[in-house]
Design an enzyme around this catalytic site. Structure first.
Site, short mmCIF file in Angstrom:
data_model
loop_
_atom_site.label_atom_id
_atom_site.label_comp_id
_atom_site.label_asym_id
_atom_site.label_seq_id
_atom_site.Cartn_x
_atom_site.Cartn_y
_atom_site.Cartn_z
N ARG A 89 10.09 -5.48 -0.83
CA ARG A 89 10.86 -5.20 0.40
C ARG A 89 9.97 -4.80 1.56
NH1 ARG A 89 14.11 -4.65 -3.14
NH2 ARG A 89 12.67 -3.19 -4.06
N THR A 90 9.08 -3.86 1.32
CA THR A 90 8.30 -3.32 2.44
C THR A 90 7.45 -4.42 3.07
OG1 THR A 90 8.24 -1.21 1.32
CG2 THR A 90 6.69 -1.50 3.11
N LYS A 128 -14.87 -6.63 -5.43
CA LYS A 128 -16.34 -6.71 -5.58
C LYS A 128 -16.99 -5.34 -5.47
CE LYS A 128 -16.34 -11.16 -3.23
NZ LYS A 128 -16.61 -11.78 -1.93
N ARG A 156 -0.44 -0.73 2.50
CA ARG A 156 0.03 -0.02 1.30
C ARG A 156 -1.14 0.09 0.35
NH1 ARG A 156 5.36 -0.68 -2.36
NH2 ARG A 156 6.15 0.42 -0.55
N HIS A 199 5.95 7.36 2.75
CA HIS A 199 6.44 6.01 3.02
C HIS A 199 7.31 6.13 4.27
CE1 HIS A 199 7.60 1.99 2.56
NE2 HIS A 199 8.33 2.04 1.47
#
Lengths: 148, 307
Positions: free
Chosen positions: B55-56, B84, B105, B133
């Site tokens: 969703r985000t 890496k 995120r 959030h």
């Protein structure tokens, strides 16, 4: 009157009225920052006010109130004596720091400070009778006991 | 009026004051009513999802595209130099030189704050581990604002896992700015954390623990449901407890038709599918509102004004 069995220092700092048992914690922190520092420590010395106390003499390093505040978690009521030419030139009580940077690892094992090359950073707050450290990154608060 | 959100990093909901929150909600309302397809024309937004999200990520990326902006980025850390061994700090140094803003995120708590310190351009936190959030909180607030016309004094009942749910914590903190009255319905082992209760008390916010979902339905204007994760409780406890926190259509039959049921989604079984047909169900509109709240946030932070 008790006579302390440690020599006077010419220049430096004496941290007095450290709770017995916490002196070595402060020594450890001092040595991390100042590798070659010369120190004298007295453990479990008799004290009128505290019954027993620890005391640290630091040669050739004069602690400012801000620098000394780094040890506030271990010795919140310590007295700091700054020495010049064998005389006490400044005497002050330990101040509570507003922030602590790079001193302790964040107890949150998933905090980004544990994975990146950055210093930890805590805001210090007084809550009831104890200090709380809030990580500026992960935003979690921890009681002072976790750092001692 | 000057835009105090211009170039602001949004890491935590506590980065915003009441006026800033209300200006985001007002802009979200405008954008929902009247789309602005060219508002972000010429802007490049980096969408950096070091952890998967449905969703985000989709709603942020749709928000950018609906405003005419361009996107760069990745949806999975496996496709980055982090694989890496590059530090996050270096990744952000580099990405922030390409884009006008960075949506991020990350699975570690505090990652967004670190990114905001390093980045040359505004950073919007799309979730950092179990910490914050804030754009979810904005869409929750927008949904309440849209239904009710204002946030002051709103009565919200939080149900389910209130201990680990970051959306619950941030929304409760934000509602405290608006003198909300809060109700908590949770198993004793999954109640609101002490530090949050202390915060609410410091702000003189009225709150109350309730014993049942029924009491919450009778007391609140909004029912904010959350999922109780099986792994948080031992299996026997879960069997006994979880059923008490499942919302069914019959719960709502006698409820006020003005009551609204919210959920940050995804749901599993805590809201039964039959509830979707009830007039109180609002969680899909709430998810849609994420699009407008995020458009509003992006346009204000980037200083994009209407044509």
């Amino acid at each position: 009157m008790h006579h302390l069995q440690v020599e006077a220092i010419a220049n430096g700092t004496v941290i007095d009225h450290i709770p017995a048992g916490k002196g070595l914690k402060i020594i450890h922190r001092l040595q991390l920052k100042h590798k070659d520092i010369r120190l004298t420590i007295g453990l479990n010395l008799p004290s009128n006010a505290m019954q027993h106390k620890d005391l640290i003499k630091i040669n050739d390093l004069q602690l400012t109130p801000e620098k000394a505040a780094e040890f506030a978690l271990f010795a919140p009521d310590a007295t700091i004596n700054v020495i010049s030419h064998y005389r006490v030139t400044q005497k002050y009580r330990m101040q509570k720091p507003e922030q602590l940077r790079g001193l302790f690892q964040c107890p949150n094992t998933n905090c980004i400070t544990r994975f990146e090359p950055i210093a930890s950073w805590f805001a210090v707050k007084q809550a009831d009778n104890q200090l709380k450290l809030r990580c500026q990154y992960c935003e979690r608060s921890f009681s002072e006991d976790l750092f001692q | 009026m000057a835009n105090s959100l211009l170039n602001l990093d949004l890491v935590s909901i506590s980065d915003l004051n009441k006026t800033q929150i209300l200006s985001i909600l007002a802009r979200a309302e405008q954008l929902k009513r009247q789309p602005q397809p060219n508002l972000l024309r010429g802007k490049v937004i980096a969408s950096c999802f070091f952890e998967a999200s449905t969703r985000t990520r989709l709603s942020f990326e749709t928000a950018v595209q609906r405003l005419g902006g361009q996107l760069i980025g990745f949806a999975d850390a496996n496709n980055t130099s982090g694989k890496k061994g590059e530090t996050l700090s270096d990744s952000i140094q580099m990405i922030s030189r390409y884009a006008d803003a960075l949506i991020m995120r990350h699975p570690r708590e505090g990652a967004a704050r670190l990114a905001a310190e390093i980045s040359r351009v505004p950073v919007i936190n799309g979730g950092d581990g179990a910490n914050q959030h804030p754009s979810q909180t904005l869409l929750d607030l927008f949904s309440i604002f849209e239904c009710r016309g204002q946030l002051e004094g709103v009565k919200v009942a939080f149900v389910g896992d209130l201990k680990y749910g970051r959306t619950v914590h941030s929304l409760a903190q934000a509602l405290a700015l608006f003198g909300a009255q809060l109700f908590f319905v949770a198993p004793s082992s999954l109640g609101m954390p002490d530090y949050l209760i202390e915060e609410l008390n410091e702000k003189n916010i009225k709150w109350q623990r309730l014993d049942s979902l029924e009491q919450a339905i009778d007391s609140a204007e909004f029912l904010y449901m959350t999922r109780i994760q099986k792994e948080r409780l031992d299996p026997t406890e879960y069997m006994h407890i979880a059923s008490q926190y499942i919302l069914r259509a019959q719960h709502l039959e006698q409820a006020s038709p003005k009551l609204r049921v919210l959920h940050p989604l995804p749901r599993v079984d805590e809201i039964q599918p039959e509830v979707d047909q009830m007039p109180q169900a609002y969680y899909f509109q709430q998810a849609e509102n994420g699009l407008y709240a995020r458009q509003a946030l992006l346009s204000l932070i980037l200083g994009a004004t209407e044509e």
